[in-house]
Design a protein around this motif. Structure first.
Motif, PDB file in Angstrom:
ATOM      1  N   PHE A 215       8.292  74.404  31.330  1.00  0.00           N
ATOM      2  CA  PHE A 215       6.839  74.256  31.292  1.00  0.00           C
ATOM      3  C   PHE A 215       6.455  72.896  30.707  1.00  0.00           C
ATOM      4  CE2 PHE A 215       8.242  78.583  30.063  1.00  0.00           C
ATOM      5  CZ  PHE A 215       7.992  79.221  31.275  1.00  0.00           C
ATOM      6  N   HIS A 216       7.312  71.925  30.919  1.00  0.00           N
ATOM      7  CA  HIS A 216       7.189  70.619  30.278  1.00  0.00           C
ATOM      8  C   HIS A 216       6.683  69.518  31.195  1.00  0.00           C
ATOM      9  CE1 HIS A 216      10.788  70.289  32.673  1.00  0.00           C
ATOM     10  NE2 HIS A 216      10.716  68.984  32.547  1.00  0.00           N
ATOM     11  N   PHE A 217       6.459  69.812  32.474  1.00  0.00           N
ATOM     12  CA  PHE A 217       6.263  68.749  33.465  1.00  0.00           C
ATOM     13  C   PHE A 217       5.060  67.852  33.163  1.00  0.00           C
ATOM     14  CE2 PHE A 217       8.671  72.016  35.767  1.00  0.00           C
ATOM     15  CZ  PHE A 217       9.719  71.251  36.232  1.00  0.00           C
ATOM     16  N   TRP A 218       4.099  68.364  32.448  1.00  0.00           N
ATOM     17  CA  TRP A 218       2.923  67.569  32.097  1.00  0.00           C
ATOM     18  C   TRP A 218       3.217  66.540  31.011  1.00  0.00           C
ATOM     19  CZ3 TRP A 218       1.218  67.778  27.013  1.00  0.00           C
ATOM     20  CH2 TRP A 218       1.774  68.807  26.231  1.00  0.00           C
ATOM     21  N   THR A 219       4.224  66.782  30.208  1.00  0.00           N
ATOM     22  CA  THR A 219       4.410  66.030  28.966  1.00  0.00           C
ATOM     23  C   THR A 219       4.614  64.525  29.158  1.00  0.00           C
ATOM     24  OG1 THR A 219       5.390  68.041  28.030  1.00  0.00           O
ATOM     25  CG2 THR A 219       5.660  65.999  26.772  1.00  0.00           C
ATOM     26  N   PRO A 220       5.587  64.055  29.962  1.00  0.00           N
ATOM     27  CA  PRO A 220       5.797  62.604  30.066  1.00  0.00           C
ATOM     28  C   PRO A 220       4.573  61.846  30.566  1.00  0.00           C
ATOM     29  CG  PRO A 220       7.662  63.807  30.986  1.00  0.00           C
ATOM     30  CD  PRO A 220       6.584  64.794  30.749  1.00  0.00           C
ATOM     31  N   ASP A 221       3.909  62.355  31.606  1.00  0.00           N
ATOM     32  CA  ASP A 221       2.744  61.666  32.159  1.00  0.00           C
ATOM     33  C   ASP A 221       1.564  61.676  31.188  1.00  0.00           C
ATOM     34  OD1 ASP A 221       4.134  61.118  34.457  1.00  0.00           O
ATOM     35  OD2 ASP A 221       3.348  62.833  35.565  1.00  0.00           O
ATOM     36  N   VAL A 222       1.350  62.790  30.514  1.00  0.00           N
ATOM     37  CA  VAL A 222       0.229  62.880  29.571  1.00  0.00           C
ATOM     38  C   VAL A 222       0.484  62.006  28.353  1.00  0.00           C
ATOM     39  CG1 VAL A 222      -1.055  64.423  28.048  1.00  0.00           C
ATOM     40  CG2 VAL A 222      -0.476  65.157  30.363  1.00  0.00           C
ATOM     41  N   TYR A 223       1.697  62.028  27.820  1.00  0.00           N
ATOM     42  CA  TYR A 223       2.023  61.186  26.674  1.00  0.00           C
ATOM     43  C   TYR A 223       1.861  59.715  27.022  1.00  0.00           C
ATOM     44  CZ  TYR A 223       3.985  64.776  23.547  1.00  0.00           C
ATOM     45  OH  TYR A 223       4.147  65.833  22.690  1.00  0.00           O
ATOM     46  N   GLU A 224       2.288  59.331  28.229  1.00  0.00           N
ATOM     47  CA  GLU A 224       2.232  57.935  28.624  1.00  0.00           C
ATOM     48  C   GLU A 224       0.798  57.496  28.915  1.00  0.00           C
ATOM     49  OE1 GLU A 224       4.759  55.020  31.562  1.00  0.00           O
ATOM     50  OE2 GLU A 224       4.075  56.930  32.370  1.00  0.00           O
ATOM     51  N   GLY A 225       0.003  58.372  29.524  1.00  0.00           N
ATOM     52  CA  GLY A 225      -1.339  57.988  29.918  1.00  0.00           C
ATOM     53  C   GLY A 225      -2.353  58.032  28.798  1.00  0.00           C
ATOM     54  N   ALA A 226      -2.180  58.921  27.841  1.00  0.00           N
ATOM     55  CA  ALA A 226      -3.141  59.047  26.742  1.00  0.00           C
ATOM     56  C   ALA A 226      -3.060  57.834  25.823  1.00  0.00           C
ATOM     57  CB  ALA A 226      -2.865  60.323  25.955  1.00  0.00           C
ATOM     58  N   PRO A 227      -4.177  57.454  25.189  1.00  0.00           N
ATOM     59  CA  PRO A 227      -4.102  56.414  24.147  1.00  0.00           C
ATOM     60  C   PRO A 227      -3.050  56.800  23.110  1.00  0.00           C
ATOM     61  CG  PRO A 227      -6.390  56.917  24.679  1.00  0.00           C
ATOM     62  CD  PRO A 227      -5.549  57.928  25.411  1.00  0.00           C
ATOM     63  N   THR A 228      -2.275  55.823  22.666  1.00  0.00           N
ATOM     64  CA  THR A 228      -1.102  56.110  21.830  1.00  0.00           C
ATOM     65  C   THR A 228      -1.462  56.871  20.566  1.00  0.00           C
ATOM     66  OG1 THR A 228      -0.072  54.106  22.681  1.00  0.00           O
ATOM     67  CG2 THR A 228       0.913  55.083  20.730  1.00  0.00           C
ATOM     68  N   ILE A 229      -2.616  56.589  19.977  1.00  0.00           N
ATOM     69  CA  ILE A 229      -2.979  57.275  18.738  1.00  0.00           C
ATOM     70  C   ILE A 229      -3.150  58.772  18.976  1.00  0.00           C
ATOM     71  CG2 ILE A 229      -5.468  56.890  19.050  1.00  0.00           C
ATOM     72  CD1 ILE A 229      -3.535  56.767  15.712  1.00  0.00           C
ATOM     73  N   PHE A 230      -3.660  59.138  20.156  1.00  0.00           N
ATOM     74  CA  PHE A 230      -3.843  60.561  20.463  1.00  0.00           C
ATOM     75  C   PHE A 230      -2.545  61.192  20.957  1.00  0.00           C
ATOM     76  CE2 PHE A 230      -8.244  58.829  21.419  1.00  0.00           C
ATOM     77  CZ  PHE A 230      -8.690  59.096  20.135  1.00  0.00           C
ATOM     78  N   THR A 231      -1.673  60.386  21.530  1.00  0.00           N
ATOM     79  CA  THR A 231      -0.332  60.882  21.846  1.00  0.00           C
ATOM     80  C   THR A 231       0.395  61.272  20.569  1.00  0.00           C
ATOM     81  OG1 THR A 231      -0.213  59.443  23.789  1.00  0.00           O
ATOM     82  CG2 THR A 231       1.855  60.321  22.966  1.00  0.00           C
ATOM     83  N   THR A 232       0.243  60.455  19.537  1.00  0.00           N
ATOM     84  CA  THR A 232       0.848  60.758  18.237  1.00  0.00           C
ATOM     85  C   THR A 232       0.320  62.082  17.694  1.00  0.00           C
ATOM     86  OG1 THR A 232       0.816  58.371  17.813  1.00  0.00           O
ATOM     87  CG2 THR A 232       1.361  59.801  15.964  1.00  0.00           C
ATOM     88  N   PHE A 233      -0.991  62.271  17.795  1.00  0.00           N
ATOM     89  CA  PHE A 233      -1.632  63.501  17.336  1.00  0.00           C
ATOM     90  C   PHE A 233      -1.089  64.708  18.106  1.00  0.00           C
ATOM     91  CE2 PHE A 233      -5.045  66.558  16.817  1.00  0.00           C
ATOM     92  CZ  PHE A 233      -5.538  66.310  15.548  1.00  0.00           C
ATOM     93  N   MET A 234      -0.980  64.528  19.407  1.00  0.00           N
ATOM     94  CA  MET A 234      -0.522  65.606  20.288  1.00  0.00           C
ATOM     95  C   MET A 234       0.936  65.982  20.004  1.00  0.00           C
ATOM     96  SD  MET A 234      -0.625  65.400  24.442  1.00  0.00           S
ATOM     97  CE  MET A 234      -2.029  64.295  24.284  1.00  0.00           C
ATOM     98  N   SER A 235       1.773  64.984  19.780  1.00  0.00           N
ATOM     99  CA  SER A 235       3.206  65.233  19.647  1.00  0.00           C
ATOM    100  C   SER A 235       3.591  65.809  18.291  1.00  0.00           C
ATOM    101  CB  SER A 235       3.982  63.932  19.888  1.00  0.00           C
ATOM    102  OG  SER A 235       3.646  62.967  18.913  1.00  0.00           O
ATOM    103  N   THR A 236       2.711  65.736  17.324  1.00  0.00           N
ATOM    104  CA  THR A 236       3.030  66.243  15.990  1.00  0.00           C
ATOM    105  C   THR A 236       2.230  67.498  15.651  1.00  0.00           C
ATOM    106  OG1 THR A 236       1.418  64.666  15.061  1.00  0.00           O
ATOM    107  CG2 THR A 236       3.721  63.991  15.101  1.00  0.00           C
ATOM    108  N   ILE A 237       0.923  67.378  15.637  1.00  0.00           N
ATOM    109  CA  ILE A 237       0.074  68.477  15.173  1.00  0.00           C
ATOM    110  C   ILE A 237       0.079  69.642  16.156  1.00  0.00           C
ATOM    111  CG2 ILE A 237      -2.337  69.097  14.719  1.00  0.00           C
ATOM    112  CD1 ILE A 237      -2.586  66.252  13.473  1.00  0.00           C
TER     113      ILE A 237
END
Length: 464
Positions: A215-237
């Motif tokens: 269920f991970h297929f969204w992860t690489p594209d979303v992490y790459e496309g989102a502003p990095t500060i919000f990618t950080t938020f997403m990947s931790t919190i």
């Protein structure tokens, strides 16, 4: 309880602060709000458990520990956001307000004692992240990432809701205590296939949130496309809240451990394989960290597979170690990619780190420590995080999954060390990268804690 109330109020206040003439007040005020929420979080430490909102929310030491990790991570992430002063199109009041509201959802997920509370928490957190992912409206990648995240997230929510419906149909209650009582009284002759189907569907929805394969297929594209500060938020919190919710759910269905453990084990192995093998072929550092996040979800799933008394502390410690290292890594990426652009866009490829040790020795050191910790190298917090998880799996007697995890950890060394080699052993330009003092303090603090918990993990155990 107190953080939920404060963060809800502070989120509204932050939105109104956006009408002030100067936006410079938004960053310090948001940090103050997070510090207050963090301080009040531990008021009830050791006094619980307490139940709030008609017994829908449980506050105990487990809830408070995960809340602390989430709030500390949020404080560090906001601190390195720089107030979005470099972006004339940014709307920091909306960004910070949504981040505070999303934390309310995360805390609800962590402390839920009722499936409806879990759903509300997931939706509050998810809707805020959908908006923040697409906040860079002039960037097509950000728009695409937000659309993918929203569509796939809505689909996963459907699975989760259908699972909750079946669980209610089988047990007659949304309360975790009632569900636990139902599973304890189940016998081989009275197995409820509706209950099993509901639990599996609910797990599918939750595993989507933590980026577990398949269920991970969204992860690489979303992490790459989102502003990095919000990618950080997403990947931790988001990941921390998701695994806290999964732990609480599976802990209350331990009576049918023989049913769900093999499902979680299979998904853990698949997640480890997809995450680690996928990361080796990436040229983008940001996409590598996305696959890295998938692999770390696999390690945390191993802890759930080996559910036992040490598992709780293992998940808490691992979540903290992963969050500290990830925040430090993304923090360095934001600085480096901003200085080294390609066609006006931030350069997020490995080559951007070439010669970083000469350009800014501190950033190179922070990045190296974060990579070493994510790889699980001794003397870092990441090493002990994996050690505790592997130990709990061994004590449970599932050595085969431990062997696979160790092998995948060796694969991880390859792609983590790529960026260290680029920083120290490859030639780059001579541009000096400057770091704001407060930004530097946050990176040094994350690195210090990573090393401290790597040298003396017993300190953390005494704290909790």
């Amino acid at each position: 309880m107190y953080p939920i109330i404060l963060l809800s109020v502070f989120g509204v206040v932050t939105l109104f602060l956006g009408f002030s003439k100067s936006k410079n007040i938004l960053l310090p005020s948001t940090l103050l709000f997070l510090a207050l929420a963090l301080g009040t979080n531990f008021v009830e430490w050791g006094k619980g458990p307490f139940l709030y909102f008609y017994d829908m929310l449980r506050v105990d030491n487990l809830t408070l520990a995960f809340n602390g990790i989430v709030l500390i991570s949020a404080f560090m992430i906001v601190a390195i956001s720089g107030g979005f002063q470099d972006n004339a199109d940014a709307e920091p009041a909306e960004y910070y307000g949504l981040m505070l509201f999303s934390l309310v959802g995360a805390i609800m997920m962590i402390g839920f004692d009722h499936l409806i509370m879990l759903f509300i928490g997931v939706e509050i957190l998810s809707v805020a992240m959908y908006v923040l992912t697409g906040s860079n409206k002039r960037n097509l990648r950000s728009n695409e990432a937000a659309l993918k995240y929203f569509l796939m997230g809505a689909f996963a929510t459907g699975f989760m809701l259908f699972g909750m419906t079946l669980l209610y149909g089988a047990t007659g209650s949304f309360q975790l205590v009632a569900i636990q009582g139902f599973t304890s009284n189940m016998s081989a002759a009275s197995q409820s296939y509706i209950f099993y189907a509901g639990l599996l569907l609910l797990l599918i929805g939750m595993l989507f949130k933590v980026s577990a394969a398949p269920f991970h297929f969204w992860t690489p594209d979303v992490y790459e496309g989102a502003p990095t500060i919000f990618t950080t938020f997403m990947s931790t919190i988001v990941k921390t809240a998701g695994f806290a919710a999964l732990f609480r759910l599976l802990n209350h269905t331990f009576a049918i451990y023989n049913f769900w453990w093999i499902v979680i084990a299979a998904i853990a192995v698949l997640t480890l394989l997809v995450g680690n093998i996928g990361a080796t072929s990436q040229n983008s550092f940001k996409r590598m960290l996305a696959y890295s996040g998938i692999s770390h979800a696999g390690y945390l799933l191993i802890a759930l597979t080996a559910l036992s008394k040490p598992t709780q502390n293992a998940i808490i410690f691992y979540s903290l170690a992963y969050s500290l290292s990830t925040i430090a890594a993304f923090g360095v990426l934001m600085l480096v990619s901003k200085e080294k652009t390609i066609e006006g866009q931030p350069n997020e490829r490995y080559e951007a780190f070439n010669g970083l040790a000469k350009q800014n020795p501190l950033l190179a050191f922070v990045l190296a420590v974060s990579m070493l910790s994510l790889a699980g190298i001794p003397l870092t917090a990441g090493f002990w995080g994996k050690f505790f998880i592997f130990t709990s799996a061994a004590e449970r007697g599932i050595m085969w999954i431990t062997v696979i995890a160790v092998l995948m950890s060796t694969v991880g060394i390859y792609y983590y060390f790529r960026v260290i080699i680029s920083s120290y052993f490859k030639e780059g330009d001579t541009v000096k990268i400057r770091v704001a003092p407060f930004y530097q303090i946050i990176l040094v603090l994350a690195t210090f804690l990573t090393i401290l918990f790597g040298l003396a993990p017993g300190i953390f155990e005494k704290l909790i």
